[in-house]
Design an enzyme around this catalytic site. Structure first.
Site, PDB file in Angstrom:
ATOM      1  N   PHE A 250       0.790  -1.141   0.066  1.00 55.81           N
ATOM      2  CA  PHE A 250       0.116   0.098  -0.022  1.00 55.81           C
ATOM      3  C   PHE A 250       0.871   1.270   0.071  1.00 55.81           C
ATOM      4  CE2 PHE A 250      -2.186  -3.373   2.413  1.00 55.81           C
ATOM      5  CZ  PHE A 250      -3.315  -3.702   1.644  1.00 55.81           C
ATOM      6  N   PRO A 641     -10.214  -7.906 -15.270  1.00 55.42           N
ATOM      7  CA  PRO A 641     -11.374  -7.528 -14.591  1.00 55.42           C
ATOM      8  C   PRO A 641     -11.435  -8.053 -13.141  1.00 55.42           C
ATOM      9  CG  PRO A 641     -12.009  -8.537 -16.441  1.00 55.42           C
ATOM     10  CD  PRO A 641     -10.699  -8.413 -16.810  1.00 55.42           C
ATOM     11  N   GLN A 647      -9.019  -4.909  -6.614  1.00 53.48           N
ATOM     12  CA  GLN A 647      -8.482  -3.617  -6.192  1.00 53.48           C
ATOM     13  C   GLN A 647      -9.647  -2.748  -5.584  1.00 53.48           C
ATOM     14  OE1 GLN A 647      -4.932  -2.040  -6.891  1.00 53.48           O
ATOM     15  NE2 GLN A 647      -4.934  -4.157  -5.933  1.00 53.48           N
ATOM     16  N   LYS A 710      -5.605   4.070 -17.274  1.00 58.13           N
ATOM     17  CA  LYS A 710      -5.429   5.350 -16.642  1.00 58.13           C
ATOM     18  C   LYS A 710      -5.123   5.089 -15.269  1.00 58.13           C
ATOM     19  CE  LYS A 710      -9.485   7.926 -17.206  1.00 58.13           C
ATOM     20  NZ  LYS A 710      -9.969   9.228 -17.356  1.00 58.13           N
ATOM     21  N   GLY A 713      -5.348   1.301  -8.792  1.00 59.12           N
ATOM     22  CA  GLY A 713      -5.120   1.104  -7.460  1.00 59.12           C
ATOM     23  C   GLY A 713      -5.328   2.179  -6.439  1.00 59.12           C
ATOM     24  N   GLU A 714      -5.216   3.481  -7.056  1.00 60.44           N
ATOM     25  CA  GLU A 714      -5.356   4.610  -5.964  1.00 60.44           C
ATOM     26  C   GLU A 714      -6.626   5.140  -5.948  1.00 60.44           C
ATOM     27  OE1 GLU A 714      -2.481   5.125  -4.249  1.00 60.44           O
ATOM     28  OE2 GLU A 714      -0.900   4.128  -5.824  1.00 60.44           O
TER      29      GLU A 714
END
Lengths: 747, 326
Positions: A250, A641, A647, A710, A713-714
């Site tokens: 993380f 997917p 995520q 694009k 994860g964030e």
């Protein structure tokens, strides 16, 4: 160039390394050297490893006046105790490549002086033949201090001088605010959060003459290599960092932290390979955290809900020795079309260790303040929260006037509203009840920039028709192994089983840090490029080969499927890679793929989200319970997917933790963290997690990168906490501006 | 962890001999081993009593139940007799810890478990319980989860057990066996308030062994249950909890057994609440009125003032759940 059929990309495949992980065969840094050599990764067995245990400071500020190691040294099996008293030589050269490190300040130098800068600072390391002996000996080391009163509370503490970039203004915000028809104002407080990945940080270091090999938990093997080279004053060629598996991070394995240096130092001094695993408690002091924020925000708007002015006053904690600052200013500049904005961001130096990036760094902290304030404004103006956001949608990036590459936030909001049943929501707070439970619905928008950096990949097709793809990236959990294999399989025209992707070795082609949601864009594009090149090379070999059934065919008319090249639409005419390579006496074909982001910043590139939450709040007991959540995302193309869902849902769980549970608690009297363990630092358990759902808008962003992604994860973390807080307000009529929201705020 | 020796007692006699020599008894080990790893506990000798014949749950002649000290939490929770006669016990157990821990931890160990006070568990902090005379870091420190009842200036740590709250409410008895023979101690006397000696936590004599916990026969029908209030929905200790058992006959409350957890240095018997209830007819108003007495004598600390109100509401809620009402 022909279009390769898409078989693996877009398919909901399971992780290629899933079996290794669930059967315990995946070798994490702390598993070595007991783990056996496996075919995957080929990790060598390390002989003669001894164990290091770090002794930490039990004061937060002051000087070490003495270290008594007699009892520790006397224990059988103890090989040595190293501290600043031994004056261990470390060069600590500048490391300009460490761009993730704070710009201002200097990293902690281990065992170089008697100064204590924070509670839990490493003050000595014990090395012994067994872990048990090292632990026991570490407990017997007696350290005495000349302690001073530390400052660890963000509230009220003086600020650092700002960098020029920490002030921002456009328009005339004070005037616009003063003349606004509607104003809302609040200070939002985000407590410190720790990453708490399941895997502890661990390092094994081995010296072979001048060469250093380190097995480490890291999201950036090249960063670790360069930092070790700088710290030890070596050439980077003499350092190799290996990290095939990361058990969650993380963000806290992006920087190279002091314990990695300590392990390498101990190995050098003791002249044996050394293994060092941080304890859970040490992870709270040793590898960064999401800093606490005080985010003051004033919004001015028309009665019709057009936000005209926003004034942001942001304070964040940092250490006394480094000024950590993250992208907390960005959302306030470009999430909404606000003509008049002022921002002042100040870091506050405290007697603590340096914070670091944690999922959705900066952006998600800002989003809590901004999206809570927007909810307050919606309530104040009587405008539906979604409608309010639609009315403030910018046509171009208001911070720089650039067009958006793609911006589909409105679509996220509308899609989410439909799917979540937003129309059933009575806008009046405290209007829905189910027994003792008050039910509320809330939402929030999210934004995160699309980061891309230069990346490389090596692609090799062997005579047996299998491919090996390598890049020095990492897989901290998003499934890099799998998604890269998917890309490579389709681009090469191979099955998933005949492609192997390898990562986590600093000798592999260069990759940027595995963080900031850039791995797919950068490494993925490099993999795509390398595989395309290799396939084209094979096609060229075939069409120019008189003995090939494909001789003379236009290269653009050839596709590869299942390792067989054939004429598009005429599957019968073709041959396999194996046949092609064998006939041409080629043991393999090899290419190097690269991705270089376009340097001309013609577009503003960001990922977007709309997050919806439904909560129940016990009207008497103040308990908040999640009922359901939905995230709708504009993230470009989805390569994998099933992994995307991992995520998105994982980030919702993280956001639920941040909103309702997670809180690093410091005793400001002496700077100790009182809940530095997973029993007292609460993260959500299954019982806390309701029905979660993610929707991805179908599409791609080819301005961002050739594969149209694009970053995911964030953004999936941004907006979760404010959506929950807004739902709590809707349920109870109580606005809680401090996270986490616990019972006492709602009694 | 510090070095220690380990022996396995094959029978009660062996265990008692080892205990008399200063050995620490260990069964499930779910608390003790953790604390040894943190060097909070540094026993020189561990005496494993897992093989002792203390794993039965039997109905007593008077119609109560006796639960052997080595009965696992999971076994006690799902035992038919316990479920039928004392739902409050089952519920308290099932809301404790995690399934894995309940499969290991024993009833005897449960009531011996030590506080979750983070200063107690951090050997670099001052703690009178761990190191008598060193001071209490929690008193003016971070004390959101600490006790508001039964505290002293020397210690404000809560007792963490859930089932002990139910035992306290039901007025259970602890059966002990020592070098001098058997004896029984009322549960209320077994766990000690800290006073000026917070290091003394149980009324155990040297080498004494818990053999079981006896639940008294209670008039039937008996409605009982346990409510645990906590930030996280599972695998967490209580902020507040309430164990309630009511015997209602002819529309009147004839017996009331009420205790609270998460708020006391020991599980807290709410005698004043019980007195408000006995002889009265169940009603919303009664639950509220009785629960008003739940925090009598509370001495809140800086971060746990909310527990006073939360405790009252917790008791009120569980009275309503057990006694009926909307």
């Amino acid at each position: 160039m022909s279009q390769q059929p898409q078989a693996a990309v877009g398919a909901p495949l399971s992780r290629v390394d899933g079996r290794l992980k669930v059967t315990g065969q995946a070798e994490y840094a702390a598993d070595l050297p007991h783990a056996r050599t496996t075919s995957r990764g080929g990790t060598p067995i390390i002989d003669g490893v001894v164990h290091a245990v770090v002794v930490d400071s039990t004061v937060a500020r002051g000087r070490i006046t003495g270290i008594d190691t007699r009892a520790a040294d006397a224990l059988p099996g103890v090989l040595g105790v190293i501290s600043h008293l031994d004056k261990p030589a470390l060069v600590y050269r500048d490391n300009p490549g460490a761009w993730l490190d704070p710009f201002v300040g200097e990293r902690l130098h281990v065992f170089q002086d008697d100064k204590v800068r924070f509670f839990g600072q490493p003050v000595a390391v014990v090395v012994a033949r067994t872990l048990e002996a090292a632990q026991h000996a570490a407990d017997l080391v007696r350290v005495s201090y000349d302690a001073e009163q530390p400052t660890t509370d963000l509230t009220g503490a003086p600020e650092n001088d700002p960098l020029p970039t920490q002030d921002y203004a456009r328009g005339n915000p004070e005037e616009a605010l003063a003349s606004a028809e509607v104003r809302v104002e609040g200070t939002y407080r985000l407590t410190r959060n720790h990453h708490n990945a399941l895997e502890p940080h661990a390092t094994i270091a081995r010296w072979d003459g001048e060469k250093l090999t380190v097995w480490d938990k890291t999201q950036w093997v090249l960063g670790a290599r360069d930092e070790l080279a700088a710290v030890f004053g070596m050439s980077a060629e003499n350092v190799r960092v290996i990290s095939p598996f990361v058990g969650g991070a993380f963000g806290n394995a992006l920087r190279t932290w002091p314990h990695t240096t300590i392990a390498a130092l101990a190995a050098r001094e003791i002249r044996r390979p050394v293994k060092l695993v941080l304890t859970r408690e040490q992870l709270y002091y040793g590898v960064g955290y999401r800093p606490a924020y005080e985010y003051g925000l004033r919004l001015g708007s028309t009665r019709g809900g057009r936000v005209t002015a926003a004034v942001h006053r942001i304070r964040a904690e940092t250490s006394s020795y480094e000024h950590f600052a993250e992208g907390v200013m960005n959302p306030g500049q470009l999430l909404y079309a606000t003509p008049h904005v002022r921002q002042a961001f100040r870091t506050v130096p405290l007697d603590v260790n340096t914070p670091t990036f944690m999922r959705g760094p900066g952006w998600s902290s800002a989003a809590f303040a901004i999206e809570s304030a927007m909810d307050e404004l919606a309530h104040e103006t009587g405008i539906d929260p979604i409608e309010l956001r639609l009315r403030n949608e910018p046509q171009e990036d208001p911070s720089n006037g650039l067009p958006f590459s793609t911006r589909r936030l409105s679509e996220c909001l509308r899609t989410g509203a439909r799917a979540f049943g937003w129309h059933r929501r009575n806008p009046k707070p405290r209007s829905r009840r189910d027994g003792d439970w008050l039910i509320g619905m809330g939402m929030a928008s999210g934004i995160y920039d699309t980061l891309r950096m230069r990346s490389e990949a090596r692609v090799r097709l062997d005579a047996d028709g299998t491919a090996l793809v390598q890049a020095s990236t990492s897989d901290m959990g998003p499934g890099t192994y799998t998604s890269m294999t998917q890309l490579a399989a389709d681009a090469l025209g191979l099955t998933m089983r005949t492609v192997r992707f390898e990562l986590g070795d600093s000798t592999f082609p260069a990759a940027p840090p595995h963080g900031g949601s850039q791995t797919m864009a950068g490494v993925g594009s490099a993999v795509q490029d390398g595989c395309d090149k290799l396939r084209q090379e094979a096609v060229k070999l075939a069409v120019e080969d008189e003995r090939s059934p494909l001789h003379g065919v236009d290269a653009d008319d050839i596709v590869v499927r299942g390792g067989r090249l054939h004429v598009k639409g005429t599957p019968a005419r073709g041959e396999t890679y194996r046949q092609l390579l064998a006939r041409n006496n080629r043991t393999h074909l090899e290419t190097r793929g690269t991705f270089t982001p376009s340097g001309d910043d013609r577009y503003s590139m960001n990922a977007y989200s709309a997050v919806f939450a439904e909560v129940a709040v016990d009207r008497r007991l103040g308990l908040v319970r999640m009922r359901r959540m939905l995230g709708v995302y504009d993230v470009g193309r989805i390569i994998s997917p099933k992994l995307a869902d991992s995520q998105a849902l994982g980030a919702m769980v993280g956001g639920i933790g941040q909103a309702l549970l997670e809180h690093t608690v410091t005793d400001h009297r002496d700077g100790r963290i009182v809940n530095a363990n997973l029993a007292d630092y609460l993260v959500p358990v299954n019982a806390d997690i309701p029905d979660l759902k993610a929707i991805y808008l179908d599409g791609e962003d080819l301005h961002a990168d050739p594969i149209g992604v694009k970053g995911l994860g964030e953004i999936v973390k941004v907006g979760v906490a404010p959506a929950i807080a807004n739902a709590v307000f809707h349920a109870t009529g109580r606005r809680v501006r401090d996270l986490p929201i616990t019972a006492e705020a709602l009694l | 962890m510090h070095p220690f020796s380990y022996t396995r007692a094959s029978d009660t006699r062996e265990a008692l001999d080892a205990g008399r020599d200063g050995g620490r008894y260990i069964a499930g080990g779910t608390t003790l081993v953790d604390l040894m790893r943190e060097t909070v506990e540094r026993p020189r000798t561990l005496v494993d009593i897992s093989a002792l014949p203390l794993r039965d749950i039997v109905v007593t002649r008077r119609g109560g139940l006796r639960v052997g000290a080595l009965v696992r939490m999971a076994e006690a929770a799902t035992h038919r007799g316990v479920r039928a006669l004392y739902p409050v016990i089952s519920q308290a157990l099932e809301l404790s810890a995690s399934a894995q821990l309940r499969n290991m931890a024993t009833i005897g160990g449960n009531i011996m478990q030590r506080t979750r006070c983070t200063y107690f568990r951090d050997v670099s902090a001052d703690c009178n319980k761990r190191e008598p005379g060193s001071g209490c870091a929690a008193l003016h420190g971070v004390n959101r989860t600490h006790a508001i009842l039964g505290t002293s200036d020397d210690c404000v740590a809560t007792h963490p057990s859930d089932v002990a709250v139910a035992f306290t409410a039901l007025e259970a008895t602890v059966h002990l066996l020592g070098p001098d023979g058997k004896r029984t101690v009322p549960f209320a006397d077994f766990l000690l308030k800290p006073g000026s000696t917070p290091n003394r936590e149980q009324a155990l004599r040297r080498g004494e062994l818990i053999t079981g916990v006896e639940l008294p026969a209670l008039p039937r029908p008996l409605k009982s249950g346990y409510l645990k209030v906590r930030d996280r929905q599972s695998y967490e200790f209580a902020l507040t909890s309430a164990a309630v058992a009511l015997h209602i006959r002819g529309g009147v409350i004839r017996e009331a057994k009420v205790a609270a957890g998460g708020v006391g240095t020991v599980p807290w018997k709410l005698a004043a609440v019980e007195r408000e209830l006995i002889g009265r007819r169940p009603s919303e108003a009664l639950w509220t009125k009785a629960a008003e007495r739940a925090a009598d004598g509370a001495r809140p600390l800086r971060h746990n003032r909310f527990k006073v109100e939360l405790l009252k509401r917790t008791v009120e809620r569980q009275l309503r759940v057990a006694g009926g009402g909307k």
